[in-house]
Motif scaffolding. Structure first.
Motif, PDB file in Angstrom:
ATOM      1  N   VAL A   1       0.831  -1.198   0.000  1.00 29.78           N
ATOM      2  CA  VAL A   1       0.000   0.000   0.000  1.00 29.78           C
ATOM      3  C   VAL A   1       0.868   1.252   0.000  1.00 29.78           C
ATOM      4  O   VAL A   1       2.008   1.241   0.455  1.00 29.78           O
ATOM      5  N   VAL A   2       0.277   2.314  -0.534  1.00 33.00           N
ATOM      6  CA  VAL A   2       0.867   3.649  -0.501  1.00 33.00           C
ATOM      7  C   VAL A   2       0.030   4.451   0.484  1.00 33.00           C
ATOM      8  O   VAL A   2      -1.205   4.442   0.406  1.00 33.00           O
ATOM      9  N   ILE A   3       0.683   5.126   1.413  1.00 33.92           N
ATOM     10  CA  ILE A   3      -0.022   5.963   2.377  1.00 33.92           C
ATOM     11  C   ILE A   3       0.460   7.388   2.163  1.00 33.92           C
ATOM     12  O   ILE A   3       1.653   7.661   2.208  1.00 33.92           O
ATOM     13  N   ARG A   4      -0.497   8.282   1.887  1.00 32.29           N
ATOM     14  CA  ARG A   4      -0.159   9.680   1.610  1.00 32.29           C
ATOM     15  C   ARG A   4      -0.992  10.608   2.474  1.00 32.29           C
ATOM     16  O   ARG A   4      -2.072  10.249   2.936  1.00 32.29           O
ATOM     17  N   ARG A   5      -0.493  11.813   2.614  1.00 34.26           N
ATOM     18  CA  ARG A   5      -1.246  12.857   3.297  1.00 34.26           C
ATOM     19  C   ARG A   5      -2.129  13.555   2.276  1.00 34.26           C
ATOM     20  O   ARG A   5      -1.689  13.896   1.185  1.00 34.26           O
ATOM     21  N   TYR A   6      -3.390  13.747   2.631  1.00 38.85           N
ATOM     22  CA  TYR A   6      -4.326  14.478   1.778  1.00 38.85           C
ATOM     23  C   TYR A   6      -4.517  15.861   2.371  1.00 38.85           C
ATOM     24  O   TYR A   6      -4.791  16.000   3.561  1.00 38.85           O
ATOM     25  N   ARG A   7      -4.338  16.872   1.537  1.00 39.26           N
ATOM     26  CA  ARG A   7      -4.547  18.246   1.996  1.00 39.26           C
ATOM     27  C   ARG A   7      -5.791  18.803   1.318  1.00 39.26           C
ATOM     28  O   ARG A   7      -5.900  18.780   0.091  1.00 39.26           O
ATOM     29  N   HIS A   8      -6.719  19.301   2.142  1.00 42.20           N
ATOM     30  CA  HIS A   8      -7.916  19.937   1.596  1.00 42.20           C
ATOM     31  C   HIS A   8      -7.504  21.154   0.791  1.00 42.20           C
ATOM     32  O   HIS A   8      -6.603  21.892   1.180  1.00 42.20           O
ATOM     33  N   LYS A   9      -8.142  21.337  -0.354  1.00 46.82           N
ATOM     34  CA  LYS A   9      -7.747  22.415  -1.256  1.00 46.82           C
ATOM     35  C   LYS A   9      -8.647  23.630  -1.088  1.00 46.82           C
ATOM     36  O   LYS A   9      -9.854  23.550  -1.269  1.00 46.82           O
ATOM     37  N   ASN A  10      -8.042  24.735  -0.784  1.00 45.50           N
ATOM     38  CA  ASN A  10      -8.728  26.012  -0.672  1.00 45.50           C
ATOM     39  C   ASN A  10      -8.891  26.574  -2.088  1.00 45.50           C
ATOM     40  O   ASN A  10      -7.916  26.706  -2.821  1.00 45.50           O
ATOM     41  N   VAL A  11     -10.126  26.918  -2.485  1.00 46.89           N
ATOM     42  CA  VAL A  11     -10.401  27.372  -3.850  1.00 46.89           C
ATOM     43  C   VAL A  11      -9.624  28.644  -4.186  1.00 46.89           C
ATOM     44  O   VAL A  11      -9.087  28.770  -5.288  1.00 46.89           O
ATOM     45  N   LEU A  12      -9.518  29.566  -3.250  1.00 45.25           N
ATOM     46  CA  LEU A  12      -8.794  30.812  -3.521  1.00 45.25           C
ATOM     47  C   LEU A  12      -7.319  30.521  -3.787  1.00 45.25           C
ATOM     48  O   LEU A  12      -6.734  31.054  -4.737  1.00 45.25           O
ATOM     49  N   LYS A  13      -6.725  29.663  -2.986  1.00 49.46           N
ATOM     50  CA  LYS A  13      -5.313  29.315  -3.200  1.00 49.46           C
ATOM     51  C   LYS A  13      -5.126  28.578  -4.527  1.00 49.46           C
ATOM     52  O   LYS A  13      -4.152  28.798  -5.235  1.00 49.46           O
ATOM     53  N   GLN A  14      -6.066  27.703  -4.852  1.00 50.64           N
ATOM     54  CA  GLN A  14      -6.009  27.022  -6.141  1.00 50.64           C
ATOM     55  C   GLN A  14      -6.071  28.037  -7.276  1.00 50.64           C
ATOM     56  O   GLN A  14      -5.307  27.949  -8.240  1.00 50.64           O
ATOM     57  N   ALA A  15      -6.988  28.991  -7.165  1.00 48.35           N
ATOM     58  CA  ALA A  15      -7.162  30.000  -8.213  1.00 48.35           C
ATOM     59  C   ALA A  15      -5.924  30.878  -8.344  1.00 48.35           C
ATOM     60  O   ALA A  15      -5.510  31.199  -9.461  1.00 48.35           O
ATOM     61  N   GLU A  16      -5.334  31.255  -7.212  1.00 49.66           N
ATOM     62  CA  GLU A  16      -4.117  32.075  -7.263  1.00 49.66           C
ATOM     63  C   GLU A  16      -2.993  31.334  -7.985  1.00 49.66           C
ATOM     64  O   GLU A  16      -2.300  31.897  -8.831  1.00 49.66           O
ATOM     65  N   ALA A  17      -2.819  30.056  -7.664  1.00 49.67           N
ATOM     66  CA  ALA A  17      -1.780  29.258  -8.308  1.00 49.67           C
ATOM     67  C   ALA A  17      -2.083  29.080  -9.794  1.00 49.67           C
ATOM     68  O   ALA A  17      -1.182  29.177 -10.642  1.00 49.67           O
ATOM     69  N   PHE A  18      -3.355  28.842 -10.128  1.00 49.17           N
ATOM     70  CA  PHE A  18      -3.750  28.659 -11.527  1.00 49.17           C
ATOM     71  C   PHE A  18      -3.550  29.944 -12.317  1.00 49.17           C
ATOM     72  O   PHE A  18      -3.069  29.918 -13.457  1.00 49.17           O
ATOM     73  N   ALA A  19      -3.903  31.090 -11.724  1.00 48.92           N
ATOM     74  CA  ALA A  19      -3.731  32.391 -12.384  1.00 48.92           C
ATOM     75  C   ALA A  19      -2.264  32.647 -12.684  1.00 48.92           C
ATOM     76  O   ALA A  19      -1.904  33.081 -13.789  1.00 48.92           O
ATOM     77  N   GLU A  20      -1.401  32.346 -11.730  1.00 43.87           N
ATOM     78  CA  GLU A  20       0.030  32.549 -11.931  1.00 43.87           C
ATOM     79  C   GLU A  20       0.567  31.597 -12.996  1.00 43.87           C
ATOM     80  O   GLU A  20       1.337  31.990 -13.868  1.00 43.87           O
ATOM     81  N   HIS A  21       0.124  30.343 -12.936  1.00 40.45           N
ATOM     82  CA  HIS A  21       0.586  29.330 -13.890  1.00 40.45           C
ATOM     83  C   HIS A  21       0.170  29.674 -15.325  1.00 40.45           C
ATOM     84  O   HIS A  21       0.949  29.526 -16.266  1.00 40.45           O
ATOM     85  N   LYS A  22      -1.074  30.132 -15.501  1.00 38.36           N
ATOM     86  CA  LYS A  22      -1.602  30.406 -16.839  1.00 38.36           C
ATOM     87  C   LYS A  22      -1.409  31.856 -17.279  1.00 38.36           C
ATOM     88  O   LYS A  22      -1.696  32.197 -18.432  1.00 38.36           O
ATOM     89  N   GLY A  23      -0.986  32.723 -16.330  1.00 40.34           N
ATOM     90  CA  GLY A  23      -0.813  34.135 -16.674  1.00 40.34           C
ATOM     91  C   GLY A  23      -2.130  34.837 -16.947  1.00 40.34           C
ATOM     92  O   GLY A  23      -2.245  35.665 -17.856  1.00 40.34           O
ATOM     93  N   ILE A  24      -3.157  34.475 -16.154  1.00 40.31           N
ATOM     94  CA  ILE A  24      -4.480  35.098 -16.321  1.00 40.31           C
ATOM     95  C   ILE A  24      -4.846  35.836 -15.032  1.00 40.31           C
ATOM     96  O   ILE A  24      -4.161  35.733 -14.024  1.00 40.31           O
ATOM     97  N   THR A  25      -5.959  36.562 -15.089  1.00 40.22           N
ATOM     98  CA  THR A  25      -6.382  37.316 -13.902  1.00 40.22           C
ATOM     99  C   THR A  25      -6.924  36.363 -12.848  1.00 40.22           C
ATOM    100  O   THR A  25      -7.359  35.242 -13.162  1.00 40.22           O
ATOM    101  N   LEU A  26      -6.918  36.832 -11.620  1.00 42.13           N
ATOM    102  CA  LEU A  26      -7.454  36.029 -10.517  1.00 42.13           C
ATOM    103  C   LEU A  26      -8.939  35.759 -10.733  1.00 42.13           C
ATOM    104  O   LEU A  26      -9.427  34.659 -10.463  1.00 42.13           O
ATOM    105  N   GLU A  27      -9.669  36.758 -11.251  1.00 39.86           N
ATOM    106  CA  GLU A  27     -11.099  36.590 -11.493  1.00 39.86           C
ATOM    107  C   GLU A  27     -11.356  35.460 -12.491  1.00 39.86           C
ATOM    108  O   GLU A  27     -12.228  34.613 -12.284  1.00 39.86           O
TER     109      GLU A  27
END
Length: 199
Positions: free
Chosen positions: A109-135
């Protein structure tokens, strides 16, 4: 992994979730000390009675009442010294002696830690990755958001800042055995797939 030691939590005066907090706090400190003082970072854990099932809208999630601690050598487990670290919990846990895994394993078995994802933090990372606005990123993330999963967890408290946090656990069967190192919880970080024996 050639050796293991099993810890059974005894539900009674304390509820199982309280015991997991007490036991795992000690395990975490023991593993951190093994890494820092003895350069041992290949000790992993598993939860033999772990269950996570989704049926319709119902979820059943439990760590069970057992913990197995694995190492390549008996010496590494002796250095970890679970008896010492769990000594103050002797009324609530039963620690078995160190044993060889031998032919007990039916898989890995593989045992991993699961971290709940905050939508705002996800969006901030996605905006930076794609070079788009936060909105724009927020709209995208809201549209494609996956629900957080209620995996079994252990309530812990940070040693550095005394803040409470949940250590959510994902335990999944693996196709192949993979060796490597573990973090100071005895598990993988989210992307890693180091295995321990399972039966």
């Amino acid at each position: 992994m050639n050796y293991y030691q099993e810890v059974t939590l005894i539900d009674g005066d304390k509820k199982l979730y309280e015991l997991w907090s007490d036991v795992y706090n000690q395990i975490h400190i023991a593993l951190a000390e093994a890494k820092n003082k003895h350069d041992i970072n290949t000790i992993g854990v598993s939860f033999p009675s772990y269950r996570y099932e989704e049926k319709g809208y119902k979820v059943f999630a439990t760590l069970g009442d057992k913990l197995r601690v694995f190492a390549q050598s008996q010496k590494d487990l002796e250095t970890l010294d679970l008896d010492k670290w769990l000594e103050r919990l002797t009324d609530y846990v039963h620690v078995k002696r160190i044993n060889e895994v031998g032919d007990k394993a039916k898989g890995h078995v593989v045992i991993r830690r699961y971290r709940h994802k905050n939508v705002l933090k996800q969006a901030e990372a996605f905006a930076e990755h794609k070079g788009i606005t936060l909105e724009a990123a927020l709209i995208h993330c809201a549209k494609h958001k996956q629900d957080n999963k209620p995996y079994p967890y252990i309530n812990l408290r940070s040693i550095s800042n005394n803040q409470p946090y949940a250590l959510s656990i994902i335990q999944e069967m693996a196709d192949n055995e993979t060796q490597g190192s573990f973090n100071s919880y005895g598990i993988n970080n989210l992307a890693d797939k180091v295995t321990v024996p399972h039966w």
